[in-house]
Design a protein around this motif. Sequence first.
Motif, mmCIF file in Angstrom:
data_model
loop_
_atom_site.group_PDB
_atom_site.id
_atom_site.type_symbol
_atom_site.label_atom_id
_atom_site.label_comp_id
_atom_site.label_asym_id
_atom_site.label_seq_id
_atom_site.Cartn_x
_atom_site.Cartn_y
_atom_site.Cartn_z
ATOM 1 N N VAL A 1 -14.910 13.408 7.757
ATOM 2 C CA VAL A 1 -14.679 12.838 6.432
ATOM 3 C C VAL A 1 -15.939 12.123 5.981
ATOM 4 N N SER A 2 -16.271 12.248 4.705
ATOM 5 C CA SER A 2 -17.432 11.552 4.153
ATOM 6 C C SER A 2 -17.115 10.071 4.001
ATOM 7 N N GLN A 3 -18.057 9.231 4.405
ATOM 8 C CA GLN A 3 -17.873 7.792 4.284
ATOM 9 C C GLN A 3 -18.381 7.351 2.909
ATOM 10 N N THR A 4 -17.442 7.005 2.029
ATOM 11 C CA THR A 4 -17.776 6.551 0.685
ATOM 12 C C THR A 4 -17.026 5.266 0.386
ATOM 13 N N MET A 5 -17.443 4.567 -0.661
ATOM 14 C CA MET A 5 -16.763 3.338 -1.045
ATOM 15 C C MET A 5 -15.317 3.650 -1.416
ATOM 16 N N PRO A 6 -14.337 3.042 -0.738
ATOM 17 C CA PRO A 6 -12.941 3.371 -1.019
ATOM 18 C C PRO A 6 -12.461 2.778 -2.338
ATOM 19 N N ALA A 7 -11.490 3.439 -2.938
ATOM 20 C CA ALA A 7 -10.858 2.919 -4.144
ATOM 21 C C ALA A 7 -9.927 1.773 -3.783
ATOM 22 N N PRO A 8 -9.632 0.874 -4.730
ATOM 23 C CA PRO A 8 -8.679 -0.208 -4.456
ATOM 24 C C PRO A 8 -7.301 0.364 -4.146
ATOM 25 N N PRO A 9 -6.520 -0.307 -3.285
ATOM 26 C CA PRO A 9 -5.169 0.194 -2.999
ATOM 27 C C PRO A 9 -4.290 0.168 -4.236
ATOM 28 N N ALA A 10 -3.355 1.107 -4.302
ATOM 29 C CA ALA A 10 -2.472 1.212 -5.463
ATOM 30 C C ALA A 10 -1.149 0.501 -5.242
ATOM 31 N N ALA A 11 -0.808 0.226 -3.964
ATOM 32 C CA ALA A 11 0.478 -0.395 -3.662
ATOM 33 C C ALA A 11 0.370 -1.167 -2.356
ATOM 34 N N THR A 12 1.317 -2.101 -2.131
ATOM 35 C CA THR A 12 1.404 -2.845 -0.876
ATOM 36 C C THR A 12 2.698 -2.464 -0.188
ATOM 37 N N ALA A 13 2.627 -2.214 1.119
ATOM 38 C CA ALA A 13 3.793 -1.760 1.857
ATOM 39 C C ALA A 13 4.839 -2.858 1.983
ATOM 40 N N THR A 14 6.097 -2.459 2.024
ATOM 41 C CA THR A 14 7.205 -3.388 2.259
ATOM 42 C C THR A 14 8.188 -2.745 3.225
ATOM 43 N N GLY A 15 8.915 -3.568 3.962
ATOM 44 C CA GLY A 15 9.932 -3.043 4.866
ATOM 45 C C GLY A 15 9.370 -2.645 6.208
ATOM 46 N N VAL A 16 10.110 -1.832 6.956
ATOM 47 C CA VAL A 16 9.722 -1.379 8.280
ATOM 48 C C VAL A 16 9.878 0.129 8.334
ATOM 49 N N TYR A 17 8.933 0.815 8.970
ATOM 50 C CA TYR A 17 8.943 2.276 8.953
ATOM 51 C C TYR A 17 8.691 2.821 10.348
ATOM 52 N N SER A 18 9.351 3.939 10.682
ATOM 53 C CA SER A 18 9.076 4.680 11.919
ATOM 54 C C SER A 18 9.567 6.103 11.705
ATOM 55 N N VAL A 19 9.219 7.006 12.624
ATOM 56 C CA VAL A 19 9.729 8.379 12.549
ATOM 57 C C VAL A 19 10.549 8.666 13.799
#
Length: 266
Positions: free
Chosen positions: A248-266
């Motif tokens: 993957v090319s290392q470039t300046m990342p964009a700002p995040p669009a959302a913040t995670a909430t809750g708990v997640y697993s598969v």
Amino acid sequence: MLPIIAALGLISTAAAHGTVNAIVVDGTYYQGYNPSYQYITPAPVTVGWKIPQDLGNTFIPPDSYGSPDIICHLGATNAMTAAATKGGSKINLQWTPWPVSHKGPVIDYLANCNGPCETVDKASLKWFKISAVGLIDNSMSNGYWATDQLIKNNNTWTVQIPTSIATGNYVLRHEIIGLHAAGQPNGAQNYPQCVNLAITSSGTDNPAGVPATSFYKATDPGIKFDLYSAFTSYTIPGPAKYSGALSVSQTMPAPPAATATGVYSV
């Protein structure tokens, strides 16, 4: 995943190197672990493995490569949740400010927990390498390294999850090796950081992997390395990269669009 925690504003923001304070997965922000969280009640729930002993933002030296501390850092214990991730997802790992003098490689590994990563025995994890970048340009004094690229991109590094691996709960082990004192015995400085990922994927691969305690030896050419000599190349230490790893090319990342909430697993 993560609640929005007002108490985060109470934590010192003094600049220091040594920890991943957040990750962003496909535009969603997840809080990493900060050793200061041990003083907050209740402590934040994070995708980052807990390292409360690392208040000094310290490192793991070569004489501890056989110790459990090399797995996910000093006295690390399991993260309490995971970031929802897909095969092919790009993950931006946000470091605390990294010193320009601490040049060296950035290396990433995955390990399948074969169950919940929140309770897995870290010593049982078998790791396979999915990314490794070291010396990028040797035409300048002391070279231009992966760490220089990380600093340029606002102390952020991007890694892409292979599309070929099977669905499961994984730990991502993300590591910088500082070479500024590596010309002397026991001088290399390893900064491993771990985060939990719940990966959904169309792939079927389950790479075998190896224990982190077998990654490196103090005499490896990528560990015992004189940054201030007239070098023309650098050998990245550790096992060979997984055949399904993605660049993957290392470039300046964009700002995040959302913040995670809750708990997640598969």
